[in-house]
Scaffold this motif. Structure first.
Motif, PDB file in Angstrom:
ATOM      1  N   UNK A   2      37.154  29.349  37.726  1.00  0.00           N
ATOM      2  CA  UNK A   2      37.326  30.798  37.615  1.00  0.00           C
ATOM      3  C   UNK A   2      36.004  31.497  37.355  1.00  0.00           C
ATOM      4  N   UNK A   3      35.101  30.824  36.655  1.00  0.00           N
ATOM      5  CA  UNK A   3      33.791  31.419  36.407  1.00  0.00           C
ATOM      6  C   UNK A   3      33.004  31.562  37.705  1.00  0.00           C
ATOM      7  N   UNK A   4      33.126  30.584  38.594  1.00  0.00           N
ATOM      8  CA  UNK A   4      32.429  30.656  39.872  1.00  0.00           C
ATOM      9  C   UNK A   4      32.987  31.789  40.722  1.00  0.00           C
ATOM     10  N   UNK A   9      32.389  37.263  42.914  1.00  0.00           N
ATOM     11  CA  UNK A   9      32.888  38.638  43.015  1.00  0.00           C
ATOM     12  C   UNK A   9      31.812  39.621  42.568  1.00  0.00           C
ATOM     13  N   UNK A  10      31.083  39.272  41.506  1.00  0.00           N
ATOM     14  CA  UNK A  10      30.019  40.160  41.031  1.00  0.00           C
ATOM     15  C   UNK A  10      28.893  40.255  42.046  1.00  0.00           C
ATOM     16  N   UNK A  11      28.555  39.150  42.687  1.00  0.00           N
ATOM     17  CA  UNK A  11      27.491  39.151  43.676  1.00  0.00           C
ATOM     18  C   UNK A  11      27.889  39.954  44.900  1.00  0.00           C
ATOM     19  N   UNK A  12      29.157  39.902  45.255  1.00  0.00           N
ATOM     20  CA  UNK A  12      29.628  40.666  46.409  1.00  0.00           C
ATOM     21  C   UNK A  12      29.670  42.154  46.110  1.00  0.00           C
ATOM     22  N   UNK A  13      29.935  42.512  44.867  1.00  0.00           N
ATOM     23  CA  UNK A  13      30.011  43.918  44.489  1.00  0.00           C
ATOM     24  C   UNK A  13      28.630  44.520  44.276  1.00  0.00           C
ATOM     25  N   UNK A  14      27.654  43.733  43.935  1.00  0.00           N
ATOM     26  CA  UNK A  14      26.318  44.242  43.628  1.00  0.00           C
ATOM     27  C   UNK A  14      25.706  45.032  44.783  1.00  0.00           C
TER      28      UNK A  14
END
Length: 66
Positions: A2-4, A9-14
């Motif tokens: 889940x951490x990965x 998700x954070x990298x895609x949103x950045x």
């Protein structure tokens, strides 16, 4: 696992968030005193557009100017 997924998700949103930021303000190098402001007119000070007659100026004379 889940951490990965969270990191992905954070990298895609950045990149989307970077695009959403407003563009930097442009610097304008003009003389601000070359333009007349609204309070630099007689109308902005509440005065009428017409000229004042001699009677008005005489009525505004201080008493010590007798």
């Amino acid at each position: 696992m889940t951490e990965q997924r969270a990191e992905q998700a954070q990298q895609e949103q950045a990149p989307e968030q970077a695009k959403a930021e407003p563009a930097a303000a442009k610097i304008v190098f003009t003389d601000p005193l070359a333009q007349q402001t609204s309070d630099d007119t007689d109308a902005a000070w509440g005065e009428s557009a017409g000229g004042r007659g001699l009677d008005w100026y005489l009525s505004q004379r201080p008493p010590h100017h007798g």
